[in-house]
Scaffold this motif. Structure first.
Motif, mmCIF file in Angstrom:
data_model
loop_
_atom_site.group_PDB
_atom_site.id
_atom_site.type_symbol
_atom_site.label_atom_id
_atom_site.label_comp_id
_atom_site.label_asym_id
_atom_site.label_seq_id
_atom_site.Cartn_x
_atom_site.Cartn_y
_atom_site.Cartn_z
ATOM 1 N N LYS A 1 44.585 43.621 -0.907
ATOM 2 C CA LYS A 1 45.271 44.419 0.111
ATOM 3 C C LYS A 1 45.169 43.751 1.479
ATOM 4 N N GLU A 2 44.002 43.203 1.791
ATOM 5 C CA GLU A 2 43.833 42.513 3.067
ATOM 6 C C GLU A 2 44.700 41.262 3.134
ATOM 7 N N PHE A 3 44.733 40.497 2.039
ATOM 8 C CA PHE A 3 45.512 39.257 2.008
ATOM 9 C C PHE A 3 47.000 39.534 2.180
ATOM 10 N N LEU A 4 47.524 40.495 1.425
ATOM 11 C CA LEU A 4 48.960 40.782 1.491
ATOM 12 C C LEU A 4 49.347 41.423 2.816
ATOM 13 N N ALA A 5 48.520 42.330 3.312
ATOM 14 C CA ALA A 5 48.856 43.040 4.546
ATOM 15 C C ALA A 5 48.789 42.143 5.769
ATOM 16 N N ALA A 6 47.981 41.072 5.707
ATOM 17 C CA ALA A 6 47.810 40.191 6.857
ATOM 18 C C ALA A 6 48.916 39.152 6.979
ATOM 19 N N GLY A 7 49.810 39.077 6.021
ATOM 20 C CA GLY A 7 50.865 38.079 6.054
ATOM 21 C C GLY A 7 51.973 38.457 7.019
ATOM 22 N N PRO A 8 52.851 37.507 7.317
ATOM 23 C CA PRO A 8 54.004 37.798 8.184
ATOM 24 C C PRO A 8 54.982 38.736 7.480
ATOM 25 N N ALA A 9 55.445 39.746 8.189
ATOM 26 C CA ALA A 9 56.427 40.699 7.647
ATOM 27 C C ALA A 9 56.032 41.206 6.270
ATOM 28 N N PRO A 10 54.866 41.863 6.127
ATOM 29 C CA PRO A 10 54.402 42.282 4.805
ATOM 30 C C PRO A 10 55.249 43.373 4.167
ATOM 31 N N ASN A 11 56.129 44.003 4.965
ATOM 32 C CA ASN A 11 57.006 45.021 4.390
ATOM 33 C C ASN A 11 58.343 44.432 3.942
ATOM 34 N N THR A 12 58.420 43.104 3.864
ATOM 35 C CA THR A 12 59.654 42.432 3.437
ATOM 36 C C THR A 12 59.671 42.216 1.930
ATOM 37 N N VAL A 13 60.807 42.512 1.314
ATOM 38 C CA VAL A 13 61.055 42.128 -0.070
ATOM 39 C C VAL A 13 61.926 40.872 -0.030
ATOM 40 N N ASN A 14 61.336 39.747 -0.372
ATOM 41 C CA ASN A 14 62.019 38.458 -0.324
ATOM 42 C C ASN A 14 62.873 38.330 -1.591
ATOM 43 N N VAL A 15 64.138 38.713 -1.495
ATOM 44 C CA VAL A 15 64.988 38.861 -2.677
ATOM 45 C C VAL A 15 65.175 37.551 -3.450
#
Length: 316
Positions: free
Chosen positions: A291-305
């Motif tokens: 959760k920490e790794f994913l949330a700390a990334g750039p634009a974590p609410n993005t779905v990269n289609v």
């Protein structure tokens, strides 16, 4: 359309879920447009023909899909954040996103699809339908091989349940893909979690409770060395395939009794620059760290289609 125009699906303007009939119809349409006799370009026509010959053959299409193959496309077409700072040479991809007004998207925000579905040009087809991109879980563990299949499926199912109950609800844009083909060998990647521009590859083990020491290569317990699943080379291969992402590996050690805090994993090796390529943790440690790794990334609410589409193609 040039050689760098994207994947074969983009060349024919069909989704990755396209049927044989849809591929044939798309090829006839694309071939008419690209043929030199109709004012097209010879190179574009060869590209269309190559795309069709690959996708219409089930064996060649499967091999293409499992290689995660895609052409080089412009940053916005690839679903990349357009204002990334370039990562240092030889490092895992990382980025800083520059937004107007100091706006910051958080992992708990509603998903934002990149590129947006309402921005698809007329005549184009999204790589995957919106309803498929909206699903948080794709695929489930299934039997493969002969030996230990049932034990492996049960272990993987526990990991799926752990991720769907503990990680995905906190990050609505996270997408769990189960059963990917490894690009490094003939093995499989049990689970992958994509969120924004970060990708976590996950394997699992089932060990009795107790205290284990992870030294970067083996788990040591009572004088016994236990090698975990080999993920580091798979992480490197996926990082090469997806340079726009930050890719890490996680091995979750599950306890037979279901206690998330067992067994105890003491990490005796720490990397100087943050996360190691592969983390070995118990269930509680994976939930917290992932959760920490994913949330700390750039634009974590993005779905990269486009990345999600390529991963879905690589499922076994």
């Amino acid at each position: 359309m040039t050689e760098s125009s994207g994947s074969y699906y983009q060349v024919l303007r069909v989704p990755v879920t396209a049927t044989e009939k849809e591929i044939k119809v798309a090829y006839r349409r694309a071939a008419r447009t690209a043929h030199p006799d109709h004012g097209g370009d010879a190179a574009a026509f060869r590209r269309v023909t190559k795309a069709y010959e690959t996708l219409i053959d089930p064996i060649r299409r499967k091999a293409y899909d499992r290689s995660y193959a895609a052409g080089t496309v412009r940053g916005d077409e690839a679903g990349r954040e357009p204002h990334f700072d370039a990562p240092a040479a030889g490092s895992r991809a990382s980025a800083t996103v520059h937004r107007p007004g100091n706006a910051r998207n958080t992992a708990g925000d509603p998903p934002v699809y990149v590129p947006a579905y309402d921005s698809v040009p007329a005549g184009d087809v999204p790589l995957i339908p919106l309803e498929l991109a909206s699903q948080q879980v794709h695929g489930m563990p299934r039997k493969r091989g002969i030996f230990g299949a049932e034990a492996r499926i049960q272990r993987e199912m526990r990991t799926v349940q752990l991720l769907t109950r503990q990680v995905l609800p906190a990050i609505p844009a996270a997408r769990l893909i189960n059963g990917l083909q490894s690009p490094a060998d003939n093995s499989h990647i049990d689970h992958a979690v994509l969120s924004g521009y970060r990708l976590a590859l996950i394997g699992s083990m089932l060990l009795p409770k107790g205290a284990y020491a992870w030294d970067g290569r083996t788990l040591n317990h009572g004088g016994r060395a236990i090698p975990p699943p080999q993920l580091a080379h798979v992480v490197r291969a996926m990082q090469d395939i997806f340079p726009e992402l930050n890719v890490t590996g996680w091995t979750v050690v599950l306890s037979p009794g279901g206690n998330l805090h067992e067994p105890v994993i003491d990490n005796h090796r720490r990397s100087a620059g943050g996360l190691e390529a592969v983390q070995v943790v118990n269930a509680a440690g994976m939930v917290r760290g992932l959760k920490e790794f994913l949330a700390a990334g750039p634009a974590p609410n993005t779905v990269n289609v486009p990345v999600l589409a390529r991963l879905l193609r690589g499922m076994h």
